[in-house]
Design a protein around this motif. Structure first.
Motif, PDB file in Angstrom:
ATOM      1  N   TRP A 183      69.711  66.864  87.745  1.00  0.00           N
ATOM      2  CA  TRP A 183      69.248  68.271  87.794  1.00  0.00           C
ATOM      3  C   TRP A 183      70.092  69.030  88.710  1.00  0.00           C
ATOM      4  O   TRP A 183      70.283  70.214  88.335  1.00  0.00           O
ATOM      5  CB  TRP A 183      67.864  68.400  88.500  1.00  0.00           C
ATOM      6  CG  TRP A 183      67.346  69.829  88.164  1.00  0.00           C
ATOM      7  CD1 TRP A 183      67.485  70.648  89.441  1.00  0.00           C
ATOM      8  CD2 TRP A 183      66.408  70.302  87.406  1.00  0.00           C
ATOM      9  NE1 TRP A 183      66.953  71.786  88.721  1.00  0.00           N
ATOM     10  CE2 TRP A 183      66.290  71.773  87.642  1.00  0.00           C
ATOM     11  CE3 TRP A 183      65.930  69.772  86.192  1.00  0.00           C
ATOM     12  CZ2 TRP A 183      65.357  72.740  86.957  1.00  0.00           C
ATOM     13  CZ3 TRP A 183      65.142  70.706  85.229  1.00  0.00           C
ATOM     14  CH2 TRP A 183      64.902  72.031  85.683  1.00  0.00           C
ATOM     15  N   GLU A 184      70.618  68.568  89.749  1.00  0.00           N
ATOM     16  CA  GLU A 184      71.656  69.298  90.498  1.00  0.00           C
ATOM     17  C   GLU A 184      72.694  69.619  89.879  1.00  0.00           C
ATOM     18  O   GLU A 184      73.330  70.998  89.747  1.00  0.00           O
ATOM     19  CB  GLU A 184      71.938  68.718  91.815  1.00  0.00           C
ATOM     20  CG  GLU A 184      72.888  69.225  92.884  1.00  0.00           C
ATOM     21  CD  GLU A 184      73.051  68.426  94.098  1.00  0.00           C
ATOM     22  OE1 GLU A 184      72.932  67.410  93.954  1.00  0.00           O
ATOM     23  OE2 GLU A 184      74.007  69.144  94.842  1.00  0.00           O
ATOM     24  N   THR A 185      73.466  68.819  89.005  1.00  0.00           N
ATOM     25  CA  THR A 185      74.687  69.135  88.250  1.00  0.00           C
ATOM     26  C   THR A 185      74.189  69.962  86.883  1.00  0.00           C
ATOM     27  O   THR A 185      75.045  70.683  86.508  1.00  0.00           O
ATOM     28  CB  THR A 185      75.324  67.744  87.782  1.00  0.00           C
ATOM     29  OG1 THR A 185      74.283  66.905  87.231  1.00  0.00           O
ATOM     30  CG2 THR A 185      75.821  67.227  89.161  1.00  0.00           C
ATOM     31  N   LYS A 186      73.369  69.729  86.263  1.00  0.00           N
ATOM     32  CA  LYS A 186      73.153  70.250  84.977  1.00  0.00           C
ATOM     33  C   LYS A 186      72.177  71.836  85.125  1.00  0.00           C
ATOM     34  O   LYS A 186      72.940  72.551  84.611  1.00  0.00           O
ATOM     35  CB  LYS A 186      72.172  69.407  84.034  1.00  0.00           C
ATOM     36  CG  LYS A 186      72.910  68.500  83.616  1.00  0.00           C
ATOM     37  CD  LYS A 186      72.039  67.629  82.290  1.00  0.00           C
ATOM     38  CE  LYS A 186      72.879  66.323  81.907  1.00  0.00           C
ATOM     39  NZ  LYS A 186      71.920  65.193  81.760  1.00  0.00           N
ATOM     40  N   VAL A 187      71.506  71.815  86.189  1.00  0.00           N
ATOM     41  CA  VAL A 187      70.606  73.085  86.187  1.00  0.00           C
ATOM     42  C   VAL A 187      71.059  73.857  87.603  1.00  0.00           C
ATOM     43  O   VAL A 187      71.280  75.014  87.726  1.00  0.00           O
ATOM     44  CB  VAL A 187      69.328  72.952  85.807  1.00  0.00           C
ATOM     45  CG1 VAL A 187      68.427  74.131  85.905  1.00  0.00           C
ATOM     46  CG2 VAL A 187      69.035  72.077  84.571  1.00  0.00           C
ATOM     47  N   GLY A 188      70.617  73.212  88.651  1.00  0.00           N
ATOM     48  CA  GLY A 188      70.601  73.861  90.064  1.00  0.00           C
ATOM     49  C   GLY A 188      69.401  74.561  90.275  1.00  0.00           C
ATOM     50  O   GLY A 188      68.380  74.637  89.472  1.00  0.00           O
ATOM     51  N   LYS A 189      69.540  75.418  91.578  1.00  0.00           N
ATOM     52  CA  LYS A 189      68.249  75.978  91.846  1.00  0.00           C
ATOM     53  C   LYS A 189      68.320  77.348  91.936  1.00  0.00           C
ATOM     54  O   LYS A 189      69.491  78.007  91.984  1.00  0.00           O
ATOM     55  CB  LYS A 189      67.866  75.687  93.266  1.00  0.00           C
ATOM     56  CG  LYS A 189      68.987  75.808  94.239  1.00  0.00           C
ATOM     57  CD  LYS A 189      68.716  75.291  95.783  1.00  0.00           C
ATOM     58  CE  LYS A 189      69.904  75.550  96.627  1.00  0.00           C
ATOM     59  NZ  LYS A 189      69.743  75.022  98.166  1.00  0.00           N
ATOM     60  N   GLY A 190      67.509  78.363  91.897  1.00  0.00           N
ATOM     61  CA  GLY A 190      67.586  79.817  91.778  1.00  0.00           C
ATOM     62  C   GLY A 190      66.198  80.340  91.357  1.00  0.00           C
ATOM     63  O   GLY A 190      65.363  79.627  90.960  1.00  0.00           O
ATOM     64  N   VAL A 193      66.759  80.103  86.438  1.00  0.00           N
ATOM     65  CA  VAL A 193      67.923  79.100  86.009  1.00  0.00           C
ATOM     66  C   VAL A 193      67.922  79.079  84.375  1.00  0.00           C
ATOM     67  O   VAL A 193      67.033  79.621  83.810  1.00  0.00           O
ATOM     68  CB  VAL A 193      67.501  77.658  86.571  1.00  0.00           C
ATOM     69  CG1 VAL A 193      67.422  77.816  88.091  1.00  0.00           C
ATOM     70  CG2 VAL A 193      66.178  77.282  86.229  1.00  0.00           C
TER      71      VAL A 193
ATOM     72  N   PRO B  73      72.015  81.834  85.568  1.00  0.00           N
ATOM     73  CA  PRO B  73      72.020  82.689  86.893  1.00  0.00           C
ATOM     74  C   PRO B  73      72.608  81.810  88.122  1.00  0.00           C
ATOM     75  O   PRO B  73      73.104  82.367  88.937  1.00  0.00           O
ATOM     76  CB  PRO B  73      70.851  83.302  87.056  1.00  0.00           C
ATOM     77  CG  PRO B  73      69.977  83.119  85.677  1.00  0.00           C
ATOM     78  CD  PRO B  73      70.888  81.865  85.053  1.00  0.00           C
ATOM     79  N   VAL B  74      72.364  80.524  87.823  1.00  0.00           N
ATOM     80  CA  VAL B  74      72.623  79.595  88.952  1.00  0.00           C
ATOM     81  C   VAL B  74      74.247  79.581  89.304  1.00  0.00           C
ATOM     82  O   VAL B  74      74.785  79.507  90.235  1.00  0.00           O
ATOM     83  CB  VAL B  74      72.080  78.287  88.983  1.00  0.00           C
ATOM     84  CG1 VAL B  74      72.373  77.285  89.957  1.00  0.00           C
ATOM     85  CG2 VAL B  74      70.540  78.252  88.797  1.00  0.00           C
ATOM     86  N   ARG B  75      74.969  79.445  88.032  1.00  0.00           N
ATOM     87  CA  ARG B  75      76.248  79.009  88.180  1.00  0.00           C
ATOM     88  C   ARG B  75      76.963  80.358  87.710  1.00  0.00           C
ATOM     89  O   ARG B  75      78.144  80.368  87.624  1.00  0.00           O
ATOM     90  CB  ARG B  75      76.771  78.320  87.029  1.00  0.00           C
ATOM     91  CG  ARG B  75      76.395  76.848  87.475  1.00  0.00           C
ATOM     92  CD  ARG B  75      76.609  75.499  86.443  1.00  0.00           C
ATOM     93  NE  ARG B  75      76.356  74.541  87.190  1.00  0.00           N
ATOM     94  CZ  ARG B  75      74.956  74.039  87.164  1.00  0.00           C
ATOM     95  NH1 ARG B  75      74.125  74.856  86.524  1.00  0.00           N
ATOM     96  NH2 ARG B  75      74.608  72.940  87.777  1.00  0.00           N
TER      97      ARG B  75
END
Lengths: 348, 322
Positions: A183-190, A193, B73-75
């Protein structure tokens, strides 16, 4: 006759507004999630002290922007400001921004599985794989292993998520980022997303509506919303390996569990917290204030209010479906509040 | 007589204007000119402000903003292609459904319906045009979407499932729901304006046609031909509403930036993205990208309007020469 009435109304309005100006008024803007308890607080506090608050629930992004520009006396956010944003605020207003946690919320995983009796158990990795689209059926081995007692249907999983930017999404994706490398590499937090799969609903009610209407769906909503609307939600496995149901006490326990290694500025996520009773998808909501304020009267009022919020204010939390801060965190907050100054002078 | 003339010459220009009988006209002319110019200025100001606001994103992404299909939006990667696609396709499909229906409604109301039926029907159509879009959205969630999920989508995938347009799981929420709700919203606008346009075609046209032995159908076709530019204008207004519609669409479209031929899949529109994400957009680049999205929407609207004008104009010319 008509003309005279209009004139008198105008004068009446003017006189009322001049009375309002005579009172001290603090302006704030920001997060929508804590807006309910904030308006309760402001109301109670006004009755007790006469200090007026004007809070606009325009969203965390707006809150951060306005406190940075100095157009409000305090901001509010569901996600902490980044280092870069803090630096920008400092360079613009010449003072540091303090993060003061006020209450806590949690995010629960709601589902609609026809024929399921009993509660669904989930853990972080499985949840991440569902929201990544790696697990597509309810009778998948990973889910079945967590739920040995119930029989799960051979039905496709429909993922529902928030379409609007929100603190709820921030806490949820923050949790998934912590528990899943994928999840961290493909999507991340925000707050928003790039969701790999699923349907987007606007607001808690939008997601809840999607889940309620669509068989085989799974989504996430605020704990407060789920409790108020009697929505069933999954039990989550926490860091200690125990299955914990979301409740005000298990959310407070999460803050308690992570209070030992909290940074002094309290910009901290408490998802996937340590402690055997901690509910893993919990989070703070913060008020943002400048450590050094230019207006002495306002600084005084704000500091007194914050102290009140840490004490009496906390007692209003559970009745409004928020989790109160644990004692350890209140202590840290009070320490930070006591550092607030007005033009460099300490506040009595 | 002479004395009066010389004394009037002595008067200053200002007084001349005041004393002339056209003073009202003069003020009226200047005032309306001011209003007209202010609209023009407003459009320019809007465009300029949006350009300023989106400078950051324009400089970073350039044209890739329009052709890249990742909105992350994250990247901080912003590509608006799927969102532009969703906006244009949903509006265009809605128009394709709504246009024949609305023209049918308009023809019935202005040419066929007896007066006792025409009045209440026209009233109802105009009432539909005035319903706030959030109410359409609620109706969409609670009535339209379940119906689409249980009846329309299973039927379509059963009968026409071999086509790429009707593939995928029947969620109910998705492009199809948005298209249907938009066509319902656009229909009253196009039909009520088209009705007015048809009614304004001189009666003599119909009488002349009938007198020459034309059938009701033939005379209606002649009236329709006269009313073409007006109907086109009404269509453009409808299209404008469909492109800019936010609330009702975001409640049923599924809200995912995705380019898929299937009508069953979720999609996204520009207005919905802006409304959804603006409040919690914390970074400068994010805000800038959202404002650029607004700019793109603005430009698309202008292009569509310009095309419509052009179309009306060319039709007018053709009609005059034949």
């Amino acid at each position: 006759m008509k003309f005279r009435t209009i004139i008198s109304i105008v004068f009446l309005a003017l006189s009322i507004s001049s009375v309002a100006h005579a009172q001290l008024q603090l302006n704030g803007a920001g997060a929508t999630f804590p807006a309910v308890i904030y308006s309760k607080w402001f109301d109670e506090y006004k009755n007790a002290t006469g200090v007026q608050f004007n809070y606009q629930a325009i969203g965390s992004g707006g809150g951060i922007k306005q406190i940075t520009e100095g157009t409000v006396d305090f901001g509010a956010t569901d996600g902490p400001m980044s280092d870069q944003q803090l630096a920008e605020a400092k360079s613009k207003q010449g003072a540091d921004v303090l993060h003061i946690p006020t209450v806590m919320g949690a995010v629960v995983v709601s589902y609609n599985i026809p024929g399921l009796n009993g509660k669904l158990n989930l853990d972080g990795t499985t949840l991440a794989n569902i929201f990544l689209g790696n697990i597509t059926k309810w009778n998948d081995g990973a889910i079945a292993k967590l739920n040995p007692k119930v029989s799960l249907p051979d039905k496709a999983i429909v993922v529902a998520h928030r379409s609007d930017g929100s603190g709820t999404s921030f806490i949820f994706t923050d949790y998934l980022t912590k528990v899943s490398k994928d999840w961290e590499t493909k999507v991340g937090k925000g707050t928003s997303v790039n969701w790999p799969v699923g349907l987007g609903g606007k607001g808690n009610d939008g997601v809840a509506g999607l889940v309620k209407q669509t068989e085989g769906s799974v989504g996430y909503v605020e704990l407060a919303y789920a409790v108020k609307n009697n929505i069933a939600y999954a039990t989550m496995k926490n860091k200690a390996g125990k299955f914990v149901e979301a409740s005000f006490s298990s959310v407070s326990a999460a803050a308690e569990g992570s209070s030992k290694d909290m940074p002094a500025d309290l910009r901290v996520s408490i998802t996937d917290a340590a402690g055997k009773d901690s509910y893993p998808i919990s989070g703070f909501t913060w008020l943002l204030v400048y450590q050094n304020m230019k207006d002495e009267a306002k600084a005084n009022a704000l500091v007194n209010f914050l102290k009140w919020a840490m004490g009496k204010g906390q007692t209003f939390a559970t009745e409004l479906y928020y989790a109160p801060l644990p004692k350890a965190v209140v202590k840290m907050c009070e320490k930070n509040i006591s550092t607030i100054t007005a033009n460099g002078k300490k506040i009595k | 007589m002479r004395k009066v003339e010389t004394s009037s010459k002595k008067k200053s220009l200002f007084k001349k204007i005041l004393s002339s009988s056209n003073v009202g006209d003069f003020i009226f002319e200047r005032l309306t000119l001011l209003f007209a110019v202010s609209v023009f200025l407003l459009v320019i100001l809007l465009g300029y402000e949006m350009y300023q606001g989106s400078k950051l994103s324009i400089e970073k992404f350039g044209w890739s903003f329009l052709v890249n299909s990742t909105w992350d939006p994250v990247r901080e990667i912003y590509g608006a292609l799927p969102i532009i696609y969703g906006t244009v396709v949903s509006a265009a499909l809605a128009l394709i459904i709504a246009l024949p229906l609305s023209i049918g409604v308009a023809i019935y109301l202005s040419e066929v319906a007896p007066p006792w039926l025409e009045k209440p029907l026209s009233f109802l159509v105009e009432l539909l045009a005035g319903i706030p879009s959030v109410i359409y959205g609620l109706w969409g969630i609670f009535v339209l979407v379940p119906w689409i999920r249980k009846v329309v989508e299973p039927y379509l995938s059963d009968k026409l499932g071999y086509l790429p347009f009707f593939k995928g799981a029947p969620y109910g929420f998705g492009l199809l729901a948005a298209v249907i709700i938009l066509s319902v919203m656009v229909l009253p606008i196009i039909s009520s304006i088209s009705r007015d346009v048809l009614k304004s075609v001189p009666r003599s046209q119909r009488e002349a046609a009938l007198a020459l032995g034309a059938s009701k159908w033939q005379s209606t076709m002649i009236v329709l031909r006269d009313a073409r530019p007006g109907i086109l204008g009404a269509t453009m207004l409808g299209l404008g509403r469909a492109i800019g519609e936010t609330m009702a669409v975001t409640m049923v479209i599924g809200n995912r930036a995705l380019i898929s031929p299937s009508l069953f899949d979720p999609s996204y529109t520009m207005a919905s993205v802006i409304a959804n994400e603006f409040t919690e957009a914390t970074s400068e680049m994010y805000l800038s990208a959202l404002i650029e999205l607004a700019l793109v929407l603005f430009v698309i609207t202008i292009i569509i309007n310009a095309l419509a004008r052009l179309l009306v104009w060319s039709m007018d010319r053709k009609w005059k020469t034949t």
